[in-house]
Write a protein that holds these residues in place. Structure first.
Motif, short mmCIF file in Angstrom:
data_model
loop_
_atom_site.label_atom_id
_atom_site.label_comp_id
_atom_site.label_asym_id
_atom_site.label_seq_id
_atom_site.Cartn_x
_atom_site.Cartn_y
_atom_site.Cartn_z
N LEU A 245 39.62 58.08 9.62
CA LEU A 245 39.28 57.40 8.38
C LEU A 245 40.44 56.49 8.00
CD1 LEU A 245 37.87 60.38 6.26
CD2 LEU A 245 36.56 58.62 7.42
N PRO A 246 40.15 55.36 7.37
CA PRO A 246 41.25 54.49 6.90
C PRO A 246 42.16 55.25 5.93
CG PRO A 246 39.14 53.33 6.81
CD PRO A 246 38.83 54.76 7.11
N GLY A 247 43.46 55.13 6.15
CA GLY A 247 44.42 55.79 5.28
C GLY A 247 44.59 57.28 5.53
N LEU A 248 43.99 57.81 6.62
CA LEU A 248 44.06 59.25 6.89
C LEU A 248 45.42 59.61 7.48
CD1 LEU A 248 42.56 62.01 7.16
CD2 LEU A 248 42.01 61.31 9.50
N THR A 249 46.03 60.67 6.94
CA THR A 249 47.28 61.20 7.48
C THR A 249 46.97 62.55 8.12
OG1 THR A 249 48.67 60.09 5.84
CG2 THR A 249 49.59 62.02 6.94
N VAL A 250 47.28 62.66 9.41
CA VAL A 250 47.07 63.90 10.17
C VAL A 250 48.44 64.53 10.42
CG1 VAL A 250 46.15 64.92 12.26
CG2 VAL A 250 45.04 62.92 11.27
N ARG A 251 48.57 65.79 10.07
CA ARG A 251 49.85 66.51 10.25
C ARG A 251 49.55 67.85 10.89
NH1 ARG A 251 53.38 69.71 6.71
NH2 ARG A 251 55.56 69.38 7.34
N LEU A 252 50.22 68.11 12.02
CA LEU A 252 50.06 69.39 12.73
C LEU A 252 51.41 70.09 12.73
CD1 LEU A 252 47.80 70.87 14.30
CD2 LEU A 252 48.84 69.99 16.39
N PRO A 285 43.85 59.97 -7.04
CA PRO A 285 44.10 61.32 -6.47
C PRO A 285 44.09 61.31 -4.95
CG PRO A 285 41.85 61.16 -7.31
CD PRO A 285 42.54 59.89 -7.72
N HIS A 286 44.59 62.38 -4.37
CA HIS A 286 44.61 62.58 -2.93
C HIS A 286 43.57 63.64 -2.54
CE1 HIS A 286 48.45 60.44 -3.02
NE2 HIS A 286 48.37 60.35 -1.70
N PHE A 287 42.87 63.38 -1.43
CA PHE A 287 42.00 64.39 -0.84
C PHE A 287 42.81 65.12 0.23
CE2 PHE A 287 38.89 60.84 -1.71
CZ PHE A 287 38.42 61.40 -2.89
N SER A 288 42.66 66.42 0.33
CA SER A 288 43.41 67.18 1.33
C SER A 288 42.52 68.25 1.94
CB SER A 288 44.64 67.83 0.71
OG SER A 288 44.27 68.75 -0.31
N PHE A 289 42.83 68.57 3.19
CA PHE A 289 42.11 69.62 3.92
C PHE A 289 43.12 70.35 4.80
CE2 PHE A 289 40.19 71.06 7.88
CZ PHE A 289 39.16 71.85 7.41
N ASN A 290 43.07 71.69 4.79
CA ASN A 290 43.99 72.51 5.58
C ASN A 290 43.19 73.52 6.38
OD1 ASN A 290 46.77 71.63 4.52
ND2 ASN A 290 45.66 72.14 2.64
N LEU A 304 45.10 67.54 6.75
CA LEU A 304 44.56 66.19 6.63
C LEU A 304 44.66 65.76 5.18
CD1 LEU A 304 41.29 66.53 8.76
CD2 LEU A 304 43.55 65.84 9.55
N SER A 305 45.05 64.51 4.95
CA SER A 305 45.12 64.02 3.58
C SER A 305 44.80 62.53 3.57
CB SER A 305 46.51 64.26 2.98
OG SER A 305 47.50 63.56 3.71
N ARG A 306 44.25 62.10 2.46
CA ARG A 306 43.92 60.67 2.29
C ARG A 306 43.92 60.36 0.80
NH1 ARG A 306 39.45 57.49 1.25
NH2 ARG A 306 38.05 59.28 1.14
N GLN A 307 44.51 59.23 0.46
CA GLN A 307 44.51 58.83 -0.94
C GLN A 307 43.20 58.12 -1.26
OE1 GLN A 307 47.49 55.98 -2.24
NE2 GLN A 307 47.73 57.10 -4.14
#
Length: 598
Positions: A245-252, A285-290, A304-307
């Motif tokens: 997704l545009p603006g998606l930040t993936v962190r592992l 706000p930011h959307f986040s998923f863990n 996962l996070s996206r503004q």
């Protein structure tokens, strides 16, 4: 003066009404925007679940690749590198997210020098068992009772083959995982670290034993370990799904989130941010998923996070609503008594519903699973394109028919219907997932092994109005699993039961004889002068002789018996529930068949 006071009061009331209308418009716009945010967050959570599921599937498929390499090495032997290399090469092509498919062979310290000399004689002129320092440069191995040098790697280009001879046991993280797999016999992954070949990731290991482990002790497992099959997963863009997704930040990350349990401090193993579409608003706000991704005994934490951005709002809808309300209040202020019949007209609502319905149907036609919906009576309402192909019914033909007539699903063994769970869905509102792989009988006679899920369809008030069935074809997966199971228990030359399966059934027979007072017969058969056939006529003729003799002997063994090739020209016969006299009779029959063969 009274006239001026009256005008002023009217102006004040008018101004108050204007302010009240503006406040209502802003509240309505804010409510719609808040609802859009909630909907976007739900979509993001669904996206996160799909994203995590794809990562988990890649991990599970990597474990299957390692297990397949172990099974193949047990069937062909670790010395037949040609088969192992071909398998590893095909798996590397089929699963490009696997950085390397590897095989490590165990070598004792005493035979290290002769082992290196033998490898150099095969064409690997610079082969030497070695370690790697922090900069991944070669250095001599230390003194240890045994080593696990790399002997097979795919892809096999010069960049990868230069690591042949690397002793994986010299890596502390890998050594910890290898000892775990040797002690348990199950797959295990190393903690994320630098990989040979570059990058950062984990390696999944599984042991190859020389024979069946009897006592289940660490000493016996270690002594019988002849090799380690492995698959490297490098945590880079190729490992992660492409649908971003545009603006998606993936962190592992790896390690305990509190930094004080078994995994130690949190270690970031991957982070990537997709460029956003247009500018972002910092106060949105930011959307986040863990989620947690299990990795063969280890755990990775996915974040996962996206503004939120303007694209998350239905700006057109908000503008329309604001304009309509503003116009409504403007007319209300000018013509208080004139009704605004057109506001919230049915035509507008029908248009919105029609667009949503069209979008839903396009989505259902585009997915790869079959989808069927029913009404509350269990009659078919809709089939997507995949469901049409797998059932043989078109959407138009199936509409209004009972589900069992269109979606005829039976048990693979009993051939009884598997649609009894539909009542639980329609009456009790349960979600039923059937993973026993039932059979879908197509209208034109074809059969598919499927997995399916049934769930209720509810109105906004929670009332059940029907059910949705989602299913997909797993026939190919089932066929491959059966083929691998057959190859693991049968001799590839004669098609008879192999030594491993024969020993397993013999163990079962001994148990039943000891605990249930059963009588069984055991026979061993060795072909005389078979070496002469191989020496004079060649191994091809010897193999043909073994296959023909197997065809002749097999009918002499009863349905309750087992005929197995134990190796070379040795055969074994196990007769269950067989008296000694009858066993001797069958043995003589087999002996006469072999003796009379020409």
């Amino acid at each position: 003066m009274g006239k001026h006071n009256r005008i002023r009061i009217n102006d004040i009331l008018y101004a108050l009404l204007v302010l009240l209308c503006i406040a209502i418009v802003l509240l309505v716009a804010g409510a719609v925007a808040w609802q859009d945010m909630q909907e976007s967050d739900r979509h993001f959570q669904q996206f996160g679940h799909d994203y995590a599921r794809q990562l988990l599937q890649k991990v599970e498929r990597s474990e299957v690749v390692v297990e397949g390499l172990v099974a193949l090495s047990q069937i062909t032997g670790i010395k037949k590198r040609r088969y192992l290399s071909r398998y590893a090469r095909e798996m590397s092509k089929l699963h490009p997210y696997i950085h390397m498919v590897q095989f490590y062979e165990r070598v004792g310290r005493r035979e290290l020098h002769s082992y290196e000399k033998k490898k150099r004689a095969t064409g690997l002129s610079d082969f030497a068992v070695h370690e790697l320092n922090a900069e991944l440069e070669r250095q001599s191995v230390g003194k240890r009772p045994f080593y696990f040098p790399l002997v097979l790697v795919q892809p096999d280009g010069p960049f990868f083959t230069k690591y042949l001879g690397y002793d994986i046991f010299s890596n502390p993280l890998a050594r910890k995982a290898i000892m775990r797999v040797i002690n348990t016999g199950r797959s295990a992954a190393s903690a994320p670290d630098k990989l040979i070949g570059g990058g950062y990731g984990s390696t999944i290991f599984k042991p190859v034993y020389s024979s069946k482990v009897e006592t289940d002790t660490e000493q016996e497992r270690l002594a019988k370990t002849v090799g380690i099959a492995a698959a490297q997963l490098r945590f880079d863009k190729q490992f992660f799904p492409n649908d971003s997704l545009p603006g998606l930040t993936v962190r592992l990350t790896y390690g305990d989130t509190h930094g004080n349990v078994r995994n130690g401090p949190v270690k970031e193993v991957y982070q990537h941010t997709t460029p956003p579409n247009g500018s972002t608003i910092s106060w949105f706000p930011h959307f986040s998923f863990n989620s947690t991704i299990p990795l063969a005994g280890e755990e990775l934490k996915l974040s996962l996070s996206r503004q939120a951005g303007w694209q998350d709002f239905r700006l057109g809808m908000i503008a329309i609503i604001v304009a309509l309300i503003s116009l409504f209040f403007w007319l209300f202020l000018r013509l208080i008594k004139r009704p605004l019949d057109w506001y919230g007209s049915e035509q507008y609502q029908h248009e919105v519903l029609y667009r949503e319905k069209e979008r839903a149907e396009v989505t259902l036609h585009s997915i790869g699973d079959g989808v069927i919906t029913t009404d509350i009576k269990g009659n078919v309402d809709y089939l997507n394109q995949v469901a049409e192909q797998m059932t043989g019914w078109s959407d138009k033909e199936a509409h209004g028919r009972p589900l069992k007539e269109v979606f005829d699903v039976v048990n693979e063994n009993t051939r009884e219907s598997e649609l009894g769970n539909l009542d639980k869905v329609l009456k009790d509102g349960e979600v039923v997932k059937i993973t026993s792989s039932p059979i879908l009988l197509q209208r034109r006679g074809e059969e598919y092994v499927i997995e399916n899920t049934m769930a209720p369809i509810r109105q906004r008030g929670g009332q059940i109005i029907g059910a949705v069935i989602v299913f997909h074809d797993v026939s190919h997966v089932r066929s491959m699993a059966r083929q691998l199971a057959y190859q693991a228990t049968h001799d590839p030359l004669t098609g008879l039961v192999n030594r491993r399966e024969f020993e397993r059934q013999l163990e079962h027979a001994l148990h039943s004889a000891k605990h249930h007072d059963r009588h069984h017969a055991l026979c061993f058969l060795d072909l005389d002068q078979f070496k002469v056939v191989n020496d004079t006529c060649g191994h091809i003729a010897g193999d043909k002789l073994l296959k023909q003799l197997a065809i002749l002997m097999e009918p002499k063994v009863s349905d309750d018996g087992v005929l197995a090739r134990l190796g070379g020209d040795e055969f074994g016969v196990l007769l269950f529930n067989c008296p000694l006299e009858h066993g001797v009779e069958i043995a003589q029959q087999i002996r006469q068949v072999v003796r009379g063969y020409r």
